[in-house]
Every structure is written in C-alpha cells, then in structure tokens.
Design an enzyme around this catalytic site. Structure first.
Site, PDB file in Angstrom:
ATOM      1  N   ASP A 150      -4.708   2.525 -10.815  1.00  0.00           N
ATOM      2  CA  ASP A 150      -4.010   3.173  -9.705  1.00  0.00           C
ATOM      3  C   ASP A 150      -3.682   2.082  -8.676  1.00  0.00           C
ATOM      4  O   ASP A 150      -4.221   0.977  -8.743  1.00  0.00           O
ATOM      5  CB  ASP A 150      -4.929   4.243  -9.103  1.00  0.00           C
TER       6      ASP A 150
ATOM      7  N   ARG B 219       6.515  -5.656   2.425  1.00  0.00           N
ATOM      8  CA  ARG B 219       7.442  -4.554   2.205  1.00  0.00           C
ATOM      9  C   ARG B 219       8.529  -4.647   3.271  1.00  0.00           C
ATOM     10  O   ARG B 219       8.238  -4.581   4.465  1.00  0.00           O
ATOM     11  CB  ARG B 219       6.707  -3.227   2.303  1.00  0.00           C
TER      12      ARG B 219
END
Length: 1123
Positions: A476, A670
């Site tokens: 994950d 990001r």
C-alpha cells in the site's frame, strides 16, 4: 389516562438544537467525493448519550399525539419498524417508505457483523477437514487407527496416537482461541448502541419548511421539545430506520444523509478504514430535509428509491420522493441523490451530529461486499514436505509389497503388507510435524524478542518459513510507504524561487504587501477596483498575489475541536498542506462555509470572499478551480490549480514551467501549477448565464456544453502565478528498505487508491523507481486495441516501471488476463492507482496463481485487509489508521523498514532451519526403516520389529530429539552479512534448501548408512540377537549425533549441551534396560571396537564428501562469510 412506565421502556432524548434554515444544496457548489473502496467491517465506536424522560409535560406531549391512541393500554411505545412495507425488487433495488407501518419480518438482511470462521456445530468437522485434507496428516491418522486392530498392532499404541493427538490438540486450541477473539470483536461491534428516531406523526407545517405546496395556518398538534429516540444495538438496525449519529460514532450501515447539525448541511467523515486515507471527507445532506433539522425530520412523508447494492463505492443512485401533507390533492417532489449524499458503513462521523436513513444493512453494505473470506494458509515448505511424504508413502508401500513378494505371498500376505507398512511408518515420522511446529514456535519467539523490530507480532505461527521465500512484494502507499503528512517545500515564481529554508522571507514580503494594501485602502477605498495591466509588479506584490490565490483556491474547512484548537479538513492532504503553509507565512483561514470564506492576516485584518463557483478536482480534469468575489472591493477572480500536464496548456506562454516541473518531480515533490484570471462583473454575468443554461441541458450534451463554457470564459490565457512543490513525508528508512529489497531480488508493486500523479511522485521519491528508469503511465483505457498497444509497447521495454489506474487495470484483467499478468510479472516495478480493495486482492491472487511464487502483501488500513488475506504472507502495519490490518495479518509490525530484518534475517533463518530440520527428521526415520528392511530380508521376511518397546519410543525422543531439534538455532551467516549482502536472499527464493535433489540425496544417505549399520552388525558378531540389537542401535544413535554435528554451521551452546547430554542419557540408560543391553558385553572392548568401526564406515565417507564439496564448490553464503 395511564402513562407507560419509563422504567420498562427507556427512551433516549437528544439535546435541544436550533432548527436549521440554511440554504438548500446547490449544484454549482460542485462538492464531489471520489472515495476508493474499503475492505471489511471494523468494531463500532462510541455510544449515544442515554437520558430517561422524566418530565411529566414532555410525556403528556408525547402521549397526546393523535397517532398514539393505543399506547394507554400498553407499557411500550411503538418503534419505527421500517422494513415492513419496504419494497424489495428481484434485482435488489428497494423503495423505502419514510413513515412505515409495523411488521415483524424484514425482506432485507439483518445488520449483523460476523467474521467468525466456525460455529459450535461446524468447529470440529471443519478443523478435522482442514487437518486431514493434507496427505501428511491423513497418513498418520490411518497408521494410528490401525493399531487398534490386533492383527496389525506393533509396539505401544501410545507411540502412534500421542504425537498425532498432540498436534491436533495444539491446532484446535489455537483455532478455537482465534475464533473466540473474532467472536468477541463481532459482539462488541454488534452490541454498540445507536439512537434510532421514533416515528412522529406528520406535521402540516413541514410543507412550509420544505417549500411543498399547501400549508395550513394553524398547528393543532403539540410539538415535542426534542426528537424522541430509542437506544438500539447496531445488530437491530433495519432498512428504513432513521439513525441519529453523534461525533466520533462509527456509522453502522449504509445510509442517506438527511440532516446535520451544521447550517450548511455538511458534515465530515473519517474514512481511514474505507480508503486508507487519514484526511476527512465532506458529505452533504439533502437540501430539502436539511431545512427541517433533527427535531422535525422524523415527521416527513414519502419514500426513497435506491439502486441494488453493488461493490462500487464511487457510485450511488437514488431518488427521494417527498409528499405534501395537506388534505386533497397530494403533490410530490422528487430529489435525485448521488454518492455525496451517502454515508458508507464503517466510516466515522468526525464532527457534529447527523441523521441518516438506512438503505443497506449487513451483507448488502459496501463494506461487507468488499470483504473477502479469509482462507487457511499453508506454507510452501509444508506443501513441499507433503509432496515428499507422498513419495515416501509410495516407497514404503513398494518396499512392503516387495518383501512380501520375495517371500512368495504366503499365508495372509495382505496382513503382512500392512504390518510392513506400519513397521516402515517411521519413514514418514509423525515427529516431523511435531518438530516443525515446535520450530515455528522458536522462530516466532525470536521475532517477538528481537529488540531491533520491537512489538512485532507473529499472528499466524505456521508461516515464518514463507518470509524466506518472498519474490513479489505488494505494498500500500498511504501510511505504509508514506506518513500521509504533507509539507510545502518549494514555491517557484519564474524569477523568484523560495525553498523550505527561505519561507521567512515570504512571510516578511506578505506582511509588507498586506500592510501597504491596508494603508492604501484607508486612503482610497477603491484602490483595487482597477484591473492592473501587464506592467512589471514588484516582488512583494507578486508573492502576495500567489499566496492569496493559494489561500482561496481550495476546499478546506477549519474545524474547531473540543479543546478549542482548530484543525483543517479537506478531501486531499495536499490542500491541507498548502493552507497550513499559507498560515505559516501570515494568512490564516478562519472561516469557511459553502458560500464564503474569511482570511485573517497576522495584523488581525480580515478579508472575506464570496464563493461564487467551485469546480472540484477529479481524476479526469486533474485541476480544481474557484471563482471568488472580494467583499471589500467587489473584484471577481477565477483561480485555478492543477497538474502541470493540464495547466501548461491553459496558462500564458512562459519559458520555465516545464523545466521546473521536471526538476521538482525528480526531487519527489508533488507539483501544482497556480494560475488566475481577473473578471469584470459583465464577463462573470455572461459566464454565469451561459453556464446555468448548460446545466439544464439533457444527457451527455450537458457535460460537454458545461466544459465548453468553462473553457471559453475561464480556462484560457491564465496568468501564471506560481508552481508549488509539496512533499509527502516518507516513513522512516523507506528508501534504504526498498533498495535492499530490490537488491534481494524482490519485484515490488505499489497498489494504492490514490491518484496517478501522487503515486508516481511517491514512487520516485521513495526510490521505488530507479534513477533514469522509464515510467510508462497508462490511464483511462477504453478499448481492447488500446490495451493491445500498451502490451506491445511494454513487451519491448521490460525494464520500465508501469503506472496504471484501476479502470485500465480492470480492462486488462477482463480481456487480456494471461497476457497482462505474464508481462507485468516480468517488470521490476508496477504501480497500480485508484485500486479498490477487491482489485488489490485480485492482483495478489493472480500473481500467486500465475507465477506459483510467494507473494507478500503489506498495508496498514482496513482497505488493505482483503489484499493481506489474499497473499501467501500478509504483513500489517500498526499505524494512524488503527489496527484492523494488523489484526488480519500474519505478521504485525510498527513500520515498513522492519520488513528488511523480517525477510532478510528472520525469513532466511526460518526457511533454512526448517528445511534442514525436516530433511534430517526424514533421514532419521528412513535410516531406521532401512535397518528394519535389511533385518526382515535376512530373517525370512518376517514382519517383526527389530527395535521394540523402549528402544522404538526412545529413538525418536530421548536419544535423538534434542540434538536434531537444536538445528533450529543454526545460522549459516551472521546478521550483519545477511543485511549487507541482500543478494544472498535470491538463493532462498529458488527453493534449493529443500528440493527433490536434496530429498533424494538424503534418501541415498539413509539407504547407505542404514544398510552399512545393519549388515556390519550382522557380519561382526556371533549369533546373539541381543548383541545385534545393542551394537546396531548404539551405532545408529552415535551416527545420528555425528550427522547432526556435520550439519551445524554455527555452533550454539544449546547444541553442544544437547549432543553431550543425549550421549550421556543414552549410555546411562544401558544400565537400566537389561532387556535390551547385556551390560557385561556393552562394557567390553569388543563392543566399543565394533561400534566404532560401524560408525566410521557409515559417517566418514560423508564427512569427506562434504569437505571436498565445501572446498571446491562452496555455497554463496560460505564465500561471503569467508568460511
């Protein structure tokens, strides 16, 4: 009139709240949630506050209702029993009345959580089936039962029955304990109490509140001071119930949100066990029912239609139909419902209170539909031992038939075959299962007590060896590789760049610019009314424009906690990180609702903006926009932020954006591009008019026309303000851990519910993707041709990293499953985004089925449970999202970096030791079976045991067990070397430590040594049977002690103690076992000489072969260790 006894029916009351008069939900707010799937139900939390009704007037008001005439003769007030008239269609869709009549039977499943594997009736049959479906155990059962037949009895029954009973007792005890723990968790979840609204008579005044036609001027029915509720366990909640939820309560079933305690009709929910994200999600109540508030919501009339229950958590369609309450013509109003109006089961109400109408319960909830049944896991090593047991059984049967055939099949030959089978049953020793289980306990203890991986728990004790065979790691992202803690690290404005160490300068420039603006405002109230041209602005003005744009372009809401502190909540942690950064440089968000927001500077000046339109972020648009109006000067501004690939086409031409986006991406940040467009009042009115017209169009034309209007009026020639770089903080030592695991030969997949851009950034920053490695992104594939093109491209670039979204992944699996899995399993790294829990589990199963390799899955949230359970080895991390993944996993750890030690050290040791132990135990059984076969062949093929009574029992216990079991403490390399050279792990995944080659090698060794011991024992003495037994048995025991010593790589004090102790016990026992040993002969020089000769002949050649092999063809670990 008699009153019902309050003691016999404890009613619950809700504290008085003001009625709501907030605006109805508007489509232009554009609040949409894109929620990934979830995995399984968790334990409910929080109980509603209980309060008995004791006020006489309140009871009179309650009992004075016209709909309650029958109550005076009863001690019970009727409960809302919804499912009675709720209609359920064949396809599962339902129409639920809002004012149902009473019925005892519901057509819908009960709202019960049940994760138990067994019931009292099924426990024994299922446990026995799970144990005896494996040949290994079934063989032991047949041998043990055969000893109750007199003709087949050989030796003591206890020697056959006790080991099997011990293994079964341990297994059954563990299964019973685990299932009881599941039962307790289910019981806690099912007994959590919730407040269910009691039915109220319809109130005509509701028409005015809901804008329905017809409203009488007088209300003749007394109104309750607060809504009446009853405390109900979660398991008793039914479809159609209106449930009152308080802060921090876990939602017990899927329900439509009718009203909240916020005037705007919004509420936040925590979805940590749903999609693995720790940020809060915004949900919106139905506008028409929100106006009623909690006091009057129970009086509405109408029905709710809901589609059949499905797995997809992104989708919900329903229609709420409300009826007017006046006499005469009944008029209805239908309101379409979407996923933003729904609260899924197992999420948590984060703030305030809310009332929801239950639409799906129990096994029909999205939570349960996405839950996979846990399966009983069996390690690869156990399967390999099981296969070898079948081979040994075949050999045993063939040997038995062969000996009987040599004797000419005389007499009751079939009984002789069975007696030989039992005589040779030591070839498949039941002590192997006992030794392996005890070994697993030792490995689990060593993992528990390792100080470098504290609080690591082994929940499935049958799988430690699997840790040494892992070839695919499925991880994950959020909470596993990352902490889900965002921080803005860089602000780039073309000619101005601010890093994390220069944010103080930004704060200074902001304070300076806002101060100048405020002073100018005092002098000229209209100083900002004129739209500035393209003239060069000074530095502070440019920084202020960028910061104020970031401060307004978001969907963040400040929430006040119980202790008075304020936290920011939004559907994306990126947005929270940016708003927190804006606050750190001097502009704080102090208020936000659906129509306005207020900012405050460090000087205390407030800036209020009206929110005119919001265009939410979606995976298709990859951008988020907002139109705001400054209340101070009336300026209207469109601000937009989004992915660089999209925004680059929308902003004005520049020469730095593309290059800087690449630089930030390489740093693992990001990126978001920020742009704005100032609008005049006339241009906004024109946009507003055209956009509203587009919203009224039907079908697909509506969406395309809305996009055209936005593109024409807003998304063109945007002023480029800034480029932001946000860092998602990684878990401790993630980079080094992933690098070690890659070097160890593991192929790593990242499966996440997050966006493609986010996942790609994390793959880069965590070094999951190597420097310079090509990243191939695949999204929104719609056709088979597109999939085929993608597969063709990848087949020519097998060193690339594939990044694929859930929709495209599903298309690949549906249409090109074998081709896709064949190709994907060859890639070094795969990143799958927007994956539902069931997709994660499907991927794990597919890799297992296709490659036949060991797959390890690791995660930390409830959405990872299905994947963890589908893996060969499931690892759960105890993190911010709770312990659901940890409790469902085979191994529980506290952080991702512990995986290195768990696999490369403990996995290595567990596998190598168990492989050596199992082969040695088989060797120990084989050698005595060969001795027995030689003995029977020489003595007329008689099925008579050579070693009887205590010798037979003692051989596998006191005389050999401790030294053989001490092999579980052996280690071929030390810990530092195992972690320094992760490449050593690759050798383990090939399974060479326990293979057919090693098995047949040990088989030959056993035949050689057994034959030598028996034949030399017969050749070297007289015809005394007792002497044959004592010499051959002594040689056998000493030979086994020497063989154990030859197998040990690193000596441990327990090993030395077990070798010397066992030898002492054996020689001491000769004195107390005169039936088996002639003491005068044993103490003679002749006995010692003959035993020494036999042992030398049986073991010296093997030592010589090992020494030569070690010298000229050393193992990899020996080369590294310098042995």
């Amino acid at each position: 009139m008699s009153r019902p006894s309050t003691s016999s029916y404890p009613l619950q009351t809700l504290s008085q709240r003001s009625s709501f008069s907030g605006p109805s939900m508007s489509s232009q707010t554009g609040v949409h949630e894109d929620l990934p799937n979830r995995s399984r139900l968790g334990v409910g939390h929080g109980k509603g506050k209980k309060k008995r009704i004791s006020d006489a007037d309140e009871e009179e008001a309650l009992l004075g209702y016209s709909g309650m005439e029958g109550v005076e003769d009863s001690n019970e007030i009727p409960r809302r029993n919804p499912a009675s008239t709720a209609g359920r269609n064949k396809n599962g869709s339902r129409t639920i009345p809002l004012q149902p009549s009473h019925s005892s039977k519901s057509p819908f499943p009960p709202n019960v959580v049940r994760n138990q594997k067994y019931s009292i009736v099924t426990f024994l049959p299922l446990v026995f089936y799970e144990q005896f479906k494996f040949f290994f155990n079934f063989y032991f059962l047949v041998v043990a039962l055969s000893q109750f037949i007199p003709a087949l009895k050989i030796g003591y029954i206890v020697t056959y029955v006790a080991p099997l009973a011990f293994v079964l007792a341990v297994t059954m005890g563990k299964e019973a304990y685990d299932d009881y723990q599941r039962y307790l968790r289910d019981k806690e979840s099912n007994s959590t109490r919730y407040l269910v609204l009691l039915p109220q008579p319809p109130s005509p005044k509701l028409n005015q509140s809901m804008n329905l036609p017809g409203s009488p001027s007088e209300l003749s029915i007394p109104s309750l001071p607060r809504p009446q509720t009853r405390s109900t366990p979660a398991s008793s909640i039914k479809v159609g119930d209106m449930v009152l939820l308080e802060k921090n309560q876990r939602i017990p079933s899927d329900m439509v949100l009718l009203t909240t305690s916020e005037d705007e009709g919004t509420c936040f929910i925590r979805t940590d066990q749903l999609d693995g994200e720790t940020d809060w999600k915004l949900k919106v109540a139905i506008g028409e029912t929100q106006k009623l508030g909690e006091k009057r919501i129970g009086s509405i009339e109408g029905s709710l239609y809901a589609d059949p229950p499905i797995k997809d958590i992104h989708t919900f369609y329903g229609v709420l139909t409300l009826r007017s309450l006046t006499p005469g013509l009944q008029e209805e109003q239908s309101i379409p419902l979407s996923v933003e109006n729904v609260l899924w089961a197992n999420t948590v109400l984060a703030a305030g209170s809310a009332v929801g109408l239950v639409v799906y319960t129990g096994k029909e909830t999205r939570a349960v539909l996405n839950t996979s049944e846990p399966e009983t896991k069996m390690g690869t090593l156990e399967r390999e031992v099981n296969k070898m047991a079948k081979i040994l059984c075949t050999v045993t049967f063939a040997l038995s038939v062969f000996l009987v055939a040599l004797n000419g099949f005389r007499g009751q030959w079939y009984i002789y075959v069975f007696r030989f089978l039992i005589l040779f049953s030591s070839i498949i020793p039941i002590s192997l299962r006992v030794n392996l289980d005890m070994g697993k306990t030792v490995y689990a203890h060593q993992i528990h007590s390792d100080p470098e991986i504290p609080e690591t728990i082994v929940r499935t004790s049958t799988l430690p060896e699997e840790l040494g065979r892992v070839e695919y790691l499925l991880s994950d992202k959020t909470g596993t590789l990352t902490r889900n803690e965002m921080e803005l690290k860089k602000l780039h404005m073309g000619t101005l760049v601010f890093g994390w160490d220069s944010m103080d300068e930004v704060a200074h420039l902001i304070a300076q610019s806002l101060s100048e603006q405020d002073n100018a405002m005092d002098r000229r109230k209209s100083s900002m009314s004129a739209v500035p041209g393209r003239s060069r602005r000074d530095m502070s003005s440019r920084v202020k424009d960028a910061v104020m744009a970031l401060a307004t372009c978001h969907n963040v809401t400040p929430v006040t906690n119980d202790d008075g502190s304020i936290t920011y909540q939004a559907s994306s942690p990126d947005e929270v990180a940016i708003v927190e950064w804006v606050e750190s440089v001097g502009v704080r968000l102090v208020h936000r609702d659906r129509t306005s927001m207020t900012l405050q500077s460090t000087s205390g000046t407030e800036y209020t903006y009206d929110v005119l339109y919001i265009f939410p972020f979606t995976s298709e648009t990859k951008r988020m926009g907002i139109i705001v109006k400054d209340r101070l000067n009336g300026n209207i501004t469109f601000v937009q932020k989004g992915a660089d690939t999209i925004m680059a086409k929308l902003v004005q031409k520049n020469d730095w954006l593309e290059e800087e986006c690449g630089n930030m991406a390489r740093e693992g940040l990001r990126t978001l591009v920020l742009g704005r467009k100032k609008m005049s009042s006339s241009s906004f009115q024109e946009f507003d008019s055209n956009y509203k017209k587009a919203q009224l169009l039907p079908g697909e034309e509506r969406s395309s026309q809305m996009n055209r209007v936005i593109s024409e009026y807003l998304e063109n020639e945007l002023e480029l303000l800034a480029l932001t770089g946000v860092e998602d903080k990684l878990q401790e030592d993630v980079k080094s851990t992933l690098e070690l695991l890659r070097n160890a030969g593991l192929k790593i997949w990242m499966l996440t519910g997050d966006k493609i851009e986010t996942a790609t950034n994390i793959a880069i920053s965590s070094k999951l993707v190597g420097r310079g490695q090509f990243i191939h992104q695949v999204a929104k594939l719609k056709s088979s041709d597109q999939v085929r093109d993608m597969l063709d491209f990848l087949s020519a670039k097998l060193d690339a990293c594939l990044v694929i979204d859930g929709e495209s992944l599903q298309l690949c699996l549906d249409r090109f499953r074998p081709e896709f899995i064949h190709l994907a399993t060859q890639l070094p790294t795969v990143v799958a985004c927007r994956c539902s829990p069931t997709q994660k589990a499907d991927v794990a199963r597919l890799i297992r089925e296709f490659t036949k390799k060991t797959v390890c899955c690791i995660g930390d949230g409830g959405n990872d449970v299905s994947m963890i359970q589908a893996a060969d080895v499931g690892v759960g991390i105890v993190g911010k999202e709770g312990k659901q993944a940890s409790l469902s996993a085979d191994f529980s750890i506290n952080q991702f970096s512990y995986l290195t030690k768990l696999l490369l050290w403990h996995g290595r040791n567990s596998y190598k030791r168990s492989a050596k132990l199992s082969q040695f135990v088989i060797h120990r059984g084989l050698i005595i079976a060969v001795i027995q076969a030689v003995f029977s062949s020489i003595f007329f093929f008689a099925p008579i045991a050579l070693y009887q009574g205590w010798l037979q029992v003692g051989y596998a216990t006191l005389y050999t067990m401790a030294p053989v079991f001490s092999l579980v403490l052996d280690k071929d390399v030390n810990e530092d070397l195992a972690l320094l050279y992760p490449e050593l792990y690759k050798e383990l995944t090939k399974g060479r430590s326990l293979s057919y080659k090693t098995f047949f090698t040990w088989l030959l060794i056993s035949v050689y040594q057994g034959g030598i011991i028996m034949l030399l024992s017969l050749l070297l003495f007289e015809n005394e049977f007792l002497h044959i037994v004592s010499i051959s048995f002594s040689a056998l025991v000493i030979n086994e002690l020497i063989m154990v010593a030859l197998e040990i790589t690193t000596w441990h004090s327990y090993m030395i103690l077990s070798e010397l102790g066992t030898a002492s016990i054996y020689f001491s026992s000769m004195a107390i076992l005169p039936a088996y040993f002639d003491l005068s002969f044993v103490l003679s020089k002749q006995f010692a000489t003959k035993v020494a000769i036999i042992v030398a002949v049986s073991s010296f050649p093997l030592w010589l072969i090992k020494a030569i092999h070690r010298r000229f063809n050393p193992a990899d670990y020996a080369k590294v260790a310098g042995i």
